[in-house]
Design an enzyme around this catalytic site. Structure first.
Site, short mmCIF file in Angstrom:
data_model
loop_
_atom_site.label_atom_id
_atom_site.label_comp_id
_atom_site.label_asym_id
_atom_site.label_seq_id
_atom_site.Cartn_x
_atom_site.Cartn_y
_atom_site.Cartn_z
CG LEU A 253 -2.48 7.52 -14.52
CD1 LEU A 253 -1.43 7.24 -15.58
CD2 LEU A 253 -3.88 7.29 -15.08
CG ASP A 254 -4.88 2.97 -7.63
OD1 ASP A 254 -4.65 3.61 -6.60
OD2 ASP A 254 -5.08 1.74 -7.65
CD GLU A 291 -1.05 4.84 -5.12
OE1 GLU A 291 -1.08 4.70 -3.89
OE2 GLU A 291 -1.87 4.30 -5.88
CG HIS A 319 1.83 10.91 4.27
ND1 HIS A 319 2.02 9.70 4.89
CD2 HIS A 319 0.72 11.47 4.85
CE1 HIS A 319 1.08 9.52 5.81
NE2 HIS A 319 0.28 10.57 5.80
CD GLN A 397 -0.23 7.05 3.57
OE1 GLN A 397 -0.13 6.49 4.66
NE2 GLN A 397 0.31 6.53 2.47
N GLY A 399 -7.67 6.67 5.37
CA GLY A 399 -8.63 5.59 5.32
C GLY A 399 -8.08 4.22 5.63
#
Length: 607
Positions: A253-254, A291, A319, A397, A399
Site C-alpha cells: 500500500l503506497d 509504505e 535502506h 531509491q 528511480g
C-alpha cells in the site's frame, strides 16, 4: 461484473445514462435504486465486447469500478467477467506453502521494463528465473491504467482496472495462475492516497475527495466527510476484488501516511480486518504491507490492540543505512545515516547501520536533520522482525535519483553484495529490486508518456529544477517523456552470464539459499553486531546464532574477529583467512578474517 450488475454510485446526479459502444452507438437511462446508486437493466454479455460509459450532465465517463479500459483513461470501460477464467491453482495454499509473504523474499518489478515487450504475458516467461533465484513473492508495481503507453503506474486513475498496455485484466489472471504453478505468490502495489493528474473522472460521480485533507498530490480521499461510507466501501471492494477474482496473495500500500482519516476506525484498520477475514474464508494467507513515513509501530500493531493492522511495512531506514555504508553518500535524507549528526554523533555509517539493524529505525524518537524535528517512535522487534521489509534498492531509491543509476554502478559489485548479505541474512522480510540480483547496468529512470502537453512539460521542468539544486547539469537528467528514457530502463537479460554480473547473480542465489536452509537464520532476532570505522576502513559483523556475516566496505586491509574453526558458507572478494581465500565449505583456523579491501564472508561455527 456479471449480467445485470452494471451500476454506478452517483449521489448528486439528477440523472445518469449509459452510453454503449465504441464509437458510441446509443444511450439508455439508468434507474435509481436508492443510496445514490443507479442501475442499468440490460445484459452486457449479450454484446461482446461490451464497451460502455456513464453519462452525467451530458459528459461520458468510464466506470469507477470498471475492470478494463482498452481505449485509454478518458475512453469507455469494457465489461469483463473475471469468473470466466479457467484457474489451475485449486491446490494453492499461499506463498511458502501457506506461511505467506512475511519472512520470505519479495521481488519488486515494473512490468513495463522487466521485459522489452513490457507486458504481463512476457513477464511470465521470466518467472522461472525468479524461482531459480529463490524468490517467494513477486511484487508488481501499480497496474492501474495511466495516460499513455509507458509510466511507473503511480499516476494511475481507474484503480479497478489493469493497464491495457500490460495486457488488461485477463493477462493479470494468467500471470497469477502461472506464478502459483511455480510456487510464487503475487503482491500488487495499490495506490489509495491519490490519483494521477490526468484522466481522473471520479469527481463527476460523487465526493471521492475532500478539501478537508491535503496531500502532496492535492485533495485527500474522502474517508471521514459527508458520504464517506461509499468511498470507503469503494476501497474495500477494490482490495477484495483482487483477492477473490484474481487470487492475489499480498498488497503493498503506497504512502499510507497520506491517507488522512479522523474516523473512529481508521480505513487501514477496516481494510486489514476485511482482507484478513476474506483470507480466513479462503483458507490461505493474504498480507498487507504498508509504505509509511511515520516510523511508528502502530502501523503493524493488530487492530484488536488499537493498531492499523498491517502485517508489515517497508523500512527505508535500513535502506538508507546500507546505502550510506556502501557508497559514502550522505546528502539530503542520507545525512543522519553517515553519523556525526545530532541523531547519531559517533561511530560513522557502520555504527548507524548496526543501530538500525537492531532497532528497526534510526529515527525512532531521535532528531531527524532532514526533517528538522524529532521523528518516529521506538520499536521492539522482539522476534517479530519479519513485520519490517529490508532492501538495498527499490523503485523509489533508484528511480528518484537524477539518472536512475543503481547501487552496483555507484558502489561496485563487491560492496553491493556485502550490503546485500546483511539484509538478505537479516531476520527482516527481504526484498530484491528487479535486476539487482545480477547488478544490472541499466538504470531505472523516471519516465512518463502523458498526452497532455502542458502536464508533460511541467513534469519535465520539475525534474530539472529538483536535481539542478543538487548540482546536476540539465543535459545529464533524462527527459521523462522521451521514449529513450523508458527504453534505457529495460533490463538487459543477456548480461546475467557475463563477468561481474554472473558473480553477483551466483552470490544472490547462494545468500537466499542460505536464508532458506540454515536453521540459525530462522530466528527473528540478531544476537550481536560489532563494527569498526576509520577514514580508510569500515566493517560490520552480524551474528545470528552460530552464523556470522562479516562485511568490509573500505579500501584498505582490515582484520576482523571471527570464530576459529568456523565453516565458510559464502565468500566474495578480498576475503582472506589464514592468508588464503577460503572456498565455500572450507574452514578457518585463526580467530580473525583479513580483508584486503571490500568483501564479505559468511561463517558458521562456534562463537
Amino acid at each position: 461484473m456479471a449480467s445485470g450488475d452494471v451500476r454506478v454510485w452517483a449521489p448528486t446526479a439528477p440523472a445518469v445514462e449509459i452510453e454503449i459502444g465504441y464509437p458510441a452507438q446509443r444511450r439508455e437511462p439508468l434507474t435509481p435504486v436508492g443510496g445514490g446508486w443507479w442501475r442499468w437493466d440490460g445484459d452486457p454479455s449479450a454484446q461482446i465486447p461490451f464497451d460502455y460509459a456513464f453519462v452525467i450532465d451530458g459528459q461520458a465517463h468510464p466506470d469507477p469500478r470498471g475492470l478494463a479500459l482498452p481505449h485509454g483513461v478518458d475512453g469507455p470501460s469494457r465489461w469483463f467477467d473475471p469468473s470466466r477464467f479457467g484457474w489451475t491453482d485449486a491446490a494453492w495454499r499461499g506463498p511458502r506453502d501457506g506461511v505467506g509473504a512475511l519472512g520470505g523474499v519479495l521481488y519488486e518489478l515494473h512490468v513495463g521494463t522487466f521485459t522489452r515487450a513490457g507486458t504481463l504475458d512476457a513477464a511470465i516467461d521470466r518467472l522461472d528465473h525468479l524461482v531459480d533465484l529463490g524468490i517467494d513473492v513477486v511484487e508488481l508495481m501499480p497496474l492501474a491504467p495511466f495516460p499513455g503507453r509507458w509510466g511507473w503506474g503511480y499516476d494511475g486513475v481507474a484503480t479497478y482496472a489493469v493497464h491495457d498496455g500490460y495486457g488488461g485484466p485477463e493477462a493479470l489472471q494468467r500471470f497469477v495462475d502461472a506464478a502459483h504453478a511455480r510456487g510464487l505468490g503475487v503482491c500488487l502495489d495499490l495506490v489509495y492516497n491519490h490519483l494521477g493528474p490526468s484522466g481522473n473522472h471520479l469527481w463527476a460521480f460523487g465526493p471521492y475527495f475532500t478539501d478537508d485533507h491535503q496531500t502532496p498530490w492535492g485533495k485527500g480521499l474522502n474517508l471521514d466527510g459527508h458520504d464517506n461510507a461509499e468511498v470507503r466501501q469503494w476501497v474495500l471492494d477494490h482490495a477484495v476484488q483482487w483477492v477473490r477474482d484474481f487470487h492475489v496473495d499480498a498488497f503493498r500500500l503506497d504512502a499510507v501516511h497520506a491517507l488522512q482519516d479522523d474516523s473512529p476506525r481508521h480505513l487501514l484498520a477496516e481494510l486489514a480486518d476485511t482482507v484478513h477475514a476474506l483470507a480466513a474464508d479462503l483458507g490461505r494467507p493474504v498480507h498487507l504491507i504498508a509504505e509509511s513515513d511515520l516510523n511508528d509501530e502502530i502501523m503493524v500493531t493488530p487492530t484488536d490492540r488499537g493498531g492499523r493492522g498491517m502485517d508489515a511495512q517497508w523500512d527505508d531506514d535500513i535502506h538508507h543505512a546500507l546505502h550510506v555504508t556502501a557508497t559514502g553518500e550522505n546528502q539530503g535524507y542520507y545525512a543522519d545515516f553517515g553519523g556525526g549528526t545530532a541523531a547519531f554523533p559517533d561511530g560513522g555509517p557502520v555504527a548507524v547501520l548496526a543501530t538500525v539493524l537492531q532497532e528497526v529505525f534510526l529515527h525512532n524518537g531521535r532528531m531527524s536533520t532532514f526533517r528538522g524535528k524529532v521523528w518516529g517512535h521506538p520499536v521492539e522487534p522482539a522476534g517479530r522482525a519479519d513485520r519490517f521489509v529490508a532492501y538495498l534498492q527499490t523503485h523509489d531509491q533508484v528511480g528518484n535519483r537524477a539518472t536512475g543509476d543503481r547501487i552496483g554502478v555507484t558502489a561496485g559489485p563487491t560492496r553491493q553484495v556485502a550490503a546485500a548479505a546483511l539484509y538478505l541474512l537479516s531476520p527482516y522480510t527481504a526484498m530484491v529490486f528487479m535486476g539487482e540480483e545480477w547488478a544490472a547496468s541499466t538504470p531505472f529512470a523516471y519516465f512518463t508518456s502523458f498526452d497532455d502537453v502542458a502536464l508533460a512539460e511541467s513534469v519535465r521542468q520539475g525534474r530539472r529544477r529538483e536535481f539542478a539544486t543538487h548540482g546536476w547539469r540539465e543535459a545529464d537528467i533524462p527527459d521523462p517523456q522521451a521514449e529513450s528514457t523508458r527504453d534505457a530502463s529495460v533490463l538487459r537479460w543477456e548480461e546475467r552470464g557475463s563477468a561481474d554480473h554472473a558473480r553477483v547473480w551466483e552470490a544472490y542465489r547462494t545468500l537466499i539459499a542460505l536464508r532458506r536452509t540454515v536453521p540459525d537464520l530462522a530466528s527473528g532476532r540478531i544476537d550481536e553486531i560489532a563494527t569498526d570505522f576509520d577514514e580508510s576502513g569500515r566493517w560490520v559483523s552480524m551474528r545470528r546464532g552460530d552464523v556470522h556475516v562479516i562485511a568490509a566496505f573500505g579500501e584498505t586491509a582490515v582484520s576482523v574477529p571471527a570464530p576459529a574453526g568456523a565453516e565458510v558458507l559464502f565468500a566474495m572478494d578480498g576475503t582472506y583467512a589464514d592468508g588464503d581465500v577460503q572456498p565455500e565449505g572450507g574452514t578457518i583456523d585463526e580467530a580473525t578474517v583479513r580483508f584486503s579491501g571490500p568483501g564479505v564472508i559468511v561463517l558458521h561455527g562456534s562463537r
